[in-house]
Design an enzyme around this catalytic site. Sequence first.
Site, short mmCIF file in Angstrom:
data_model
loop_
_atom_site.label_atom_id
_atom_site.label_comp_id
_atom_site.label_asym_id
_atom_site.label_seq_id
_atom_site.Cartn_x
_atom_site.Cartn_y
_atom_site.Cartn_z
N ALA A 1 7.15 10.69 10.78
CA ALA A 1 7.79 10.96 9.49
C ALA A 1 8.62 9.77 9.04
CB ALA A 1 8.67 12.21 9.60
N PHE B 1 -0.44 -2.01 11.33
CA PHE B 1 -0.76 -2.99 10.32
C PHE B 1 -1.36 -2.24 9.12
CE2 PHE B 1 0.46 -5.35 13.86
CZ PHE B 1 0.90 -6.58 13.39
N ASN B 2 -2.54 -2.52 8.67
CA ASN B 2 -3.09 -1.84 7.49
C ASN B 2 -4.03 -0.72 7.94
OD1 ASN B 2 -2.33 -3.66 4.94
ND2 ASN B 2 -2.70 -4.97 6.71
N SER C 1 6.16 -0.58 12.36
CA SER C 1 5.39 -1.21 11.30
C SER C 1 5.31 -2.72 11.48
CB SER C 1 6.03 -0.90 9.94
OG SER C 1 5.45 -1.66 8.92
N ASP D 1 7.31 18.87 9.00
CA ASP D 1 7.02 18.03 7.83
C ASP D 1 7.64 18.69 6.61
OD1 ASP D 1 5.62 16.65 5.61
OD2 ASP D 1 4.32 15.86 7.18
N SER E 1 7.00 16.04 1.55
CA SER E 1 7.35 15.11 0.48
C SER E 1 6.19 14.17 0.18
CB SER E 1 8.60 14.32 0.84
OG SER E 1 8.43 13.63 2.06
N ARG F 1 -5.84 -9.75 5.89
CA ARG F 1 -5.01 -8.72 6.52
C ARG F 1 -5.73 -8.11 7.72
NH1 ARG F 1 -1.92 -11.00 3.98
NH2 ARG F 1 -0.51 -10.28 2.33
N LYS G 1 12.60 0.15 10.02
CA LYS G 1 11.73 0.33 11.18
C LYS G 1 12.24 -0.47 12.38
CE LYS G 1 8.61 3.23 9.80
NZ LYS G 1 8.46 4.54 10.47
N TYR H 1 12.50 -1.15 3.96
CA TYR H 1 11.56 -0.41 4.81
C TYR H 1 11.37 -1.12 6.15
CZ TYR H 1 7.15 1.22 6.73
OH TYR H 1 6.18 1.70 7.58
#
Length: 320
Positions: free
Chosen positions: A74, A169-170, A117, A31, A34, A217, A145, A141
């Site tokens: 990451a 998802f969320n 995602s 990692d 960031s 959602r 993915k 983004y």
Amino acid sequence: MAWLVTGGAGYIGAHVVRAFREQDIDVVIVDDLSSGHDSFVPEHVPFVRGSILDQELLEKTFTDHGVTGVVHVAGFKYAGVSVQRPLHTYEQNVTGTAVLLQAMQNTGVEKIVFSSSAAVYGTPDVDLVTEDTAKSPESPYGESKLIGEWMLRDQAVATGLAHTSLRYFNVVGSGYPDVYDTSPHNLFPLVFDALLAGKTPRINGDDYPTPDGTCVRDYIHVGDLAISHVAAAARLDAGQPIEPVYNLGSGDGVSVGEIMSTVADVTGIAFTPEIAPRRQGDPARIVASGELAARDLDWRMRHSLAEMVLSAWNARRQAG
């Protein structure tokens, strides 16, 4: 033998690391901090600070720690910001994944679980998203993915790479009091930060065609998600059949209005959210089926909405 978790010092990655350790599976973290935090790294877990763009570092890590598989978490995960920073997004998420795959090929590491995602779907026109729902990403983004999934597919054809991609998802909640969501763009941190600052949280739009007018959602607990990563890794280790992609979805959505009511109940802070204009591109509803993941990856919703909120609130308050 160990599994490498890229991004293992981040909110999701840290939960994945701990889920591996709870199954007594050795793990190592790469990692660059960031967006991660070294305080999220458990004691006695090897931590290599560096970027997935550094192929030499990755190859040395694979060799030094006997890595046999990778969970690739990451990445640059801010969909909205990616519109303003497309080149950075592609460098981190596409070039970074290509470098990782090349390092794996060079060192004989042949198994990978990829963090994908729901952004690959864009604005779906179905009530319940499945893995076969049309892909139409609406941000760099989401595009990055989807390209990552294609890269795994093509590398599998070329080299026999064993792989699967998990579409999130969320992701909310916390499985540990010392690990919490620090994203400046996610709903829970935004709401909690507002409450802790004595401000009123806001809802973007309350005139959607949903039961209470707010967006619906798919909210899933980060600890449940982490368990399924370990299950996917175990399936790859055992050479069992595995799908190329899985949705980690609840099958039943929750509205932003319901989130706000639950936050007020759980925190004991009464508030009426401010109503702001809709955000461009926000679909009224995105809810996914998790049937395939339930069949293969021990996926299930183990936490109620109140439990998700409470775990996230407790971890955020402990952080100060």
